[in-house]
Scaffold this motif. Structure first.
Motif, PDB file in Angstrom:
ATOM      1  N   GLN A 142       0.856  -0.839   0.150  1.00 47.17           N
ATOM      2  CA  GLN A 142      -0.073  -0.456   0.089  1.00 47.17           C
ATOM      3  C   GLN A 142       0.875   1.152  -0.123  1.00 47.17           C
ATOM      4  OE1 GLN A 142      -2.996   0.628   3.100  1.00 47.17           O
ATOM      5  NE2 GLN A 142      -3.500   2.320   2.903  1.00 47.17           N
ATOM      6  N   ARG A 172       2.776   2.932   3.171  1.00 46.77           N
ATOM      7  CA  ARG A 172       2.595   2.311   4.620  1.00 46.77           C
ATOM      8  C   ARG A 172       4.592   1.605   4.004  1.00 46.77           C
ATOM      9  NH1 ARG A 172      -1.291  -0.510   6.791  1.00 46.77           N
ATOM     10  NH2 ARG A 172       0.127  -1.140   8.404  1.00 46.77           N
ATOM     11  N   THR A 207       0.819  -0.028  -4.370  1.00 48.01           N
ATOM     12  CA  THR A 207      -0.220  -0.241  -4.839  1.00 48.01           C
ATOM     13  C   THR A 207      -1.648   0.620  -3.587  1.00 48.01           C
ATOM     14  OG1 THR A 207      -0.323  -2.500  -5.464  1.00 48.01           O
ATOM     15  CG2 THR A 207      -2.146  -2.254  -5.382  1.00 48.01           C
ATOM     16  N   GLN A 208      -2.372   1.051  -4.531  1.00 47.06           N
ATOM     17  CA  GLN A 208      -3.475   2.458  -3.485  1.00 47.06           C
ATOM     18  C   GLN A 208      -4.726   0.427  -2.715  1.00 47.06           C
ATOM     19  OE1 GLN A 208      -4.263   5.730  -3.810  1.00 47.06           O
ATOM     20  NE2 GLN A 208      -2.772   5.713  -5.196  1.00 47.06           N
ATOM     21  N   LYS A 209      -4.608   1.911  -1.424  1.00 47.11           N
ATOM     22  CA  LYS A 209      -5.430   0.571  -0.520  1.00 47.11           C
ATOM     23  C   LYS A 209      -6.570  -0.107  -1.204  1.00 47.11           C
ATOM     24  CE  LYS A 209      -7.156   1.165   4.303  1.00 47.11           C
ATOM     25  NZ  LYS A 209      -7.851   1.578   5.016  1.00 47.11           N
ATOM     26  N   LEU A 227      -5.564  -3.586  -3.126  1.00 44.48           N
ATOM     27  CA  LEU A 227      -5.353  -4.520  -2.150  1.00 44.48           C
ATOM     28  C   LEU A 227      -6.308  -4.997  -1.753  1.00 44.48           C
ATOM     29  CD1 LEU A 227      -2.690  -2.848  -0.058  1.00 44.48           C
ATOM     30  CD2 LEU A 227      -2.692  -4.088  -2.161  1.00 44.48           C
ATOM     31  N   GLY A 229      -1.912  -3.489   4.256  1.00 42.41           N
ATOM     32  CA  GLY A 229      -1.378  -2.807   3.564  1.00 42.41           C
ATOM     33  C   GLY A 229      -0.485  -3.530   2.344  1.00 42.41           C
TER      34      GLY A 229
END
Length: 256
Positions: A30, A33, A56-58, A61, A72
């Motif tokens: 994430q 993080r 990657t975006q939350k 995920l 994350g």
């Protein structure tokens, strides 16, 4: 070969990278993080094993693993396989082997929690039937906080036959049940080769499984003369029962 899955959760991914790094394919982290110390350790382990890292975006995920509880990190990796049944010959040669048998535990969260407790209580292996049992999914890995990677989990085609085989190797099989001939678990001797069977909530052990037991035990509870195993979540009951096994074994060692 089973297709890769998306594993999630810090502890589950740490354990996977520690015990079978060659099965890891891609690590999704994430954005934002990367400064978290646990995430940094995971990233370092992934890099050391040639695993690609992808910021990657939350929400992405969550979409990948199907859960918002990814902490994350999500790891694309080959699924965990069950251990070979032949391993039981080696394990039962140990005079103090401890086996946990889960009869028809189909809920992934209960299964994962039982695995976590089994590792904490020194169980040598978990045995479960091939059918009517939870699979080794990423959810099981997450709930077990990595324990699924730390101990053999053996899936058997015929549980009654397997119990017969381990009994021939000198393993005493205890089944948890509410019946007139069951004894309080603290009154049973579990210091030798032991297999402890936990049945599904509500139904308990199947008939053939029950008939394979050497002795039946129950967990006494305050306010109920004969206990009430069904009122406990199976993972909670498993923890209580395994703690009693460890208590007896610790006392036995101290008295030697």
């Amino acid at each position: 070969m089973a297709k890769p899955s998306y594993f999630y959760g810090i502890h589950a991914i740490e354990a996977l990278l520690a015990h079978r790094p060659l099965d890891a394919l891609s690590l999704f982290v994430q954005q934002g993080r990367e400064t978290d110390s646990h995430v940094q350790e995971i990233m370092a382990a992934a890099k050391a094993n040639g695993v690609s890292l992808q910021p990657t975006q939350k929400d992405k995920l969550t979409q990948l693993c199907g859960s918002p509880q990814h902490q994350g990190v999500v790891l694309h990796a080959r699924p965990l396989g069950f251990a070979n049944e032949g391993l039981l010959d080696t394990l039962t040669a140990n005079d103090h082997c401890l086996l946990l048998v889960l009869d028809q535990i189909t809920d992934a969260h209960n299964f994962g929690a039982c695995l976590r407790t089994a590792v904490a209580m020194g169980v040598d292996a978990v045995i479960c039937p091939k059918h009517h049992a939870a699979s080794l999914t990423p959810t099981v890995a997450k709930v077990s906080v990595g324990a699924a990677e730390m101990m053999p989990i053996i899936s058997v085609t015929n549980l009654a036959r397997t119990l017969s085989q381990i009994k021939q190797a000198g393993v005493f099989v205890f089944g948890t049940a509410l019946s007139a001939d069951a004894k309080p678990i603290h009154a049973a001797d579990m210091t030798g080769k032991t297999a402890l069977i936990m049945g599904s909530e509500g139904e308990g052990m199947r008939r053939l499984t029950t008939e394979s037991c050497d002795e039946l035990v129950y967990i006494p509870m305050s306010g109920n003369e004969h206990g009430n195993l069904q009122s406990l979540n199976v993972s909670v009951a498993t923890g209580m029962a395994l703690y009693e096994v460890n208590r007896q074994r610790t006392l036995s060692v101290g008295q030697v």
